[in-house]
Design a protein around this motif. Structure first.
Motif, mmCIF file in Angstrom:
data_model
loop_
_atom_site.group_PDB
_atom_site.id
_atom_site.type_symbol
_atom_site.label_atom_id
_atom_site.label_comp_id
_atom_site.label_asym_id
_atom_site.label_seq_id
_atom_site.Cartn_x
_atom_site.Cartn_y
_atom_site.Cartn_z
ATOM 1 N N LYS A 34 28.055 -13.698 7.511
ATOM 2 C CA LYS A 34 28.883 -12.517 6.771
ATOM 3 C C LYS A 34 29.747 -11.841 8.007
ATOM 4 O O LYS A 34 31.085 -11.562 7.875
ATOM 5 C CB LYS A 34 28.155 -11.207 6.564
ATOM 6 C CG LYS A 34 27.681 -11.744 4.870
ATOM 7 C CD LYS A 34 26.744 -10.294 4.443
ATOM 8 C CE LYS A 34 26.340 -10.658 3.106
ATOM 9 N NZ LYS A 34 25.627 -9.653 2.416
ATOM 10 N N GLU A 35 29.132 -11.852 8.981
ATOM 11 C CA GLU A 35 29.729 -11.278 10.394
ATOM 12 C C GLU A 35 31.089 -12.010 10.846
ATOM 13 O O GLU A 35 32.269 -11.487 10.991
ATOM 14 C CB GLU A 35 28.984 -10.821 11.675
ATOM 15 C CG GLU A 35 27.732 -9.886 11.603
ATOM 16 C CD GLU A 35 26.645 -10.429 10.261
ATOM 17 O OE1 GLU A 35 26.608 -11.710 10.276
ATOM 18 O OE2 GLU A 35 26.146 -9.658 9.609
ATOM 19 N N MET B 104 40.659 -8.836 1.139
ATOM 20 C CA MET B 104 40.701 -9.217 0.154
ATOM 21 C C MET B 104 40.166 -11.016 0.089
ATOM 22 O O MET B 104 39.523 -11.139 -0.978
ATOM 23 C CB MET B 104 42.124 -9.373 -0.449
ATOM 24 C CG MET B 104 42.594 -9.971 -1.798
ATOM 25 S SD MET B 104 41.691 -9.109 -3.132
ATOM 26 C CE MET B 104 42.583 -7.649 -3.292
ATOM 27 N N GLN B 105 40.446 -11.523 1.129
ATOM 28 C CA GLN B 105 39.904 -12.753 1.146
ATOM 29 C C GLN B 105 38.440 -12.926 1.139
ATOM 30 O O GLN B 105 37.529 -13.642 0.608
ATOM 31 C CB GLN B 105 40.534 -13.709 2.519
ATOM 32 C CG GLN B 105 41.831 -14.057 2.324
ATOM 33 C CD GLN B 105 42.577 -14.508 3.799
ATOM 34 O OE1 GLN B 105 41.938 -14.064 4.792
ATOM 35 N NE2 GLN B 105 43.350 -15.280 3.783
ATOM 36 N N LYS C 112 35.226 -10.877 10.186
ATOM 37 C CA LYS C 112 36.113 -10.906 11.419
ATOM 38 C C LYS C 112 37.198 -11.836 11.060
ATOM 39 O O LYS C 112 38.424 -11.440 11.044
ATOM 40 C CB LYS C 112 35.534 -11.148 12.708
ATOM 41 C CG LYS C 112 34.733 -10.137 13.503
ATOM 42 C CD LYS C 112 34.210 -10.643 14.733
ATOM 43 C CE LYS C 112 33.112 -9.919 15.180
ATOM 44 N NZ LYS C 112 32.174 -10.512 16.400
ATOM 45 N N ARG C 113 36.993 -13.043 10.385
ATOM 46 C CA ARG C 113 37.984 -14.082 10.448
ATOM 47 C C ARG C 113 39.013 -13.797 9.088
ATOM 48 O O ARG C 113 40.238 -14.133 8.972
ATOM 49 C CB ARG C 113 37.478 -15.393 10.286
ATOM 50 C CG ARG C 113 38.173 -16.503 10.069
ATOM 51 C CD ARG C 113 37.752 -17.660 10.459
ATOM 52 N NE ARG C 113 36.536 -18.046 9.969
ATOM 53 C CZ ARG C 113 36.420 -18.796 9.026
ATOM 54 N NH1 ARG C 113 37.482 -19.362 8.396
ATOM 55 N NH2 ARG C 113 35.243 -19.452 8.341
ATOM 56 N N CYS D 57 40.602 -24.593 1.415
ATOM 57 C CA CYS D 57 39.828 -23.512 1.076
ATOM 58 C C CYS D 57 40.067 -22.547 2.377
ATOM 59 O O CYS D 57 39.867 -22.982 3.535
ATOM 60 C CB CYS D 57 38.422 -24.053 1.233
ATOM 61 S SG CYS D 57 37.066 -22.781 1.503
ATOM 62 N N VAL D 58 40.141 -21.281 2.260
ATOM 63 C CA VAL D 58 40.546 -20.575 3.226
ATOM 64 C C VAL D 58 39.291 -20.210 4.144
ATOM 65 O O VAL D 58 39.444 -19.975 5.207
ATOM 66 C CB VAL D 58 41.126 -19.023 2.777
ATOM 67 C CG1 VAL D 58 39.869 -18.258 2.364
ATOM 68 C CG2 VAL D 58 41.824 -18.021 3.730
ATOM 69 N N VAL D 59 38.022 -20.469 3.671
ATOM 70 C CA VAL D 59 36.876 -20.208 4.346
ATOM 71 C C VAL D 59 36.360 -21.622 5.295
ATOM 72 O O VAL D 59 36.304 -21.533 6.285
ATOM 73 C CB VAL D 59 35.560 -19.957 3.477
ATOM 74 C CG1 VAL D 59 34.254 -19.855 4.127
ATOM 75 C CG2 VAL D 59 35.707 -18.724 2.808
ATOM 76 N N CYS D 60 36.524 -22.743 4.611
ATOM 77 C CA CYS D 60 35.977 -24.031 5.421
ATOM 78 C C CYS D 60 37.102 -24.833 5.573
ATOM 79 O O CYS D 60 37.003 -25.881 6.221
ATOM 80 C CB CYS D 60 34.934 -24.589 4.706
ATOM 81 S SG CYS D 60 35.203 -25.497 3.313
#
Ligand SMILES: [Zn+2]
Length: 208
Positions: free
Chosen positions: A67-68, A77-78, A72-73, A106-109
């Protein structure tokens, strides 16, 4: 009459859910996955995809982010959309009107999920695609959050049960898929811009 209708729905769900749960027993632990008739075709395709994933051993490649790190990244909203199953306001996302040729990740991975070649103007206020680059890269889950605990509302209007689309690799929430898209798939993947990162074909050539 209502009781009979509900029993029919439950029976249909149980049959679909039994075969589905055998394939994705680990991934449905968080939320119960089942299909109601309007989405049976969509879910059926996904079931095959998940089976392929298991055969390829892709389940072990899932990425988990803290989560941390994500706070940060990602923008607030994302983070809200991808990690808390949020929805950006209609017509506010940066890719809603984007018509440039390219790939949506995917904005996360950073998994490549959608192509501009399947993007279409749906008028719904969010980027819409009629297919994914590879159906094995997304997870479809029944989403009853619209209905809440109001069972009578669900029986009166089964269409209120939506199918959530998530990134299979990192579990980020992306949006929902509906069965009213254009040919050839007939699907409408209604995806939040906040879940996506776009790279044009021109930029991809420069990188390679
Ligand atoms: Zn992802």
């Amino acid at each position: 009459m209502l009781r009979v209708t509900f029993k029919l729905l439950t029976l249909r769900n149980t049959v679909t859910c039994r075969s589905l749960s055998a394939a994705i027993s680990t991934s449905i632990a968080r939320r119960k996955t089942l299909a109601i008739s309007p989405f049976t075709t969509v879910m059926g395709n996904q079931q095959a995809s998940v089976n392929v994933n298991q055969a390829r051993g892709m389940a072990s490649e899932n990425e988990v982010f803290s989560k941390e790190e994500l706070k940060k990244r990602l923008t607030p909203m994302q983070y809200h959309v991808t990690q808390e199953r949020g929805t950006e306001r209609a017509f506010t996302g940066k890719y809603n009107k984007n018509s440039e040729g390219g790939t949506y990740y995917c904005v996360v991975c950073h998994e490549a999920l959608f192509s501009s070649e399947t993007k279409f103007e749906s008028g719904c206020g969010w980027p819409a695609f009629n297919d994914v680059i590879d159906s094995a890269k997304v997870k479809l889950t029944k989403d009853t959050s619209h209905v809440g605990a109001n069972l009578l509302l669900l029986i009166a209007n089964p269409g209120m049960v939506r199918t959530e689309v998530s990134c299979l690799k990192c579990n980020a929430h992306l949006g929902h898929v509906f069965g009213d898209g254009p040919r050839p798939t007939g699907k409408r993947f209604c995806i939040n811009s906040a879940s996506l990162d776009f790279k044009s074909f021109a930029d991809q050539k420069l990188d390679s």
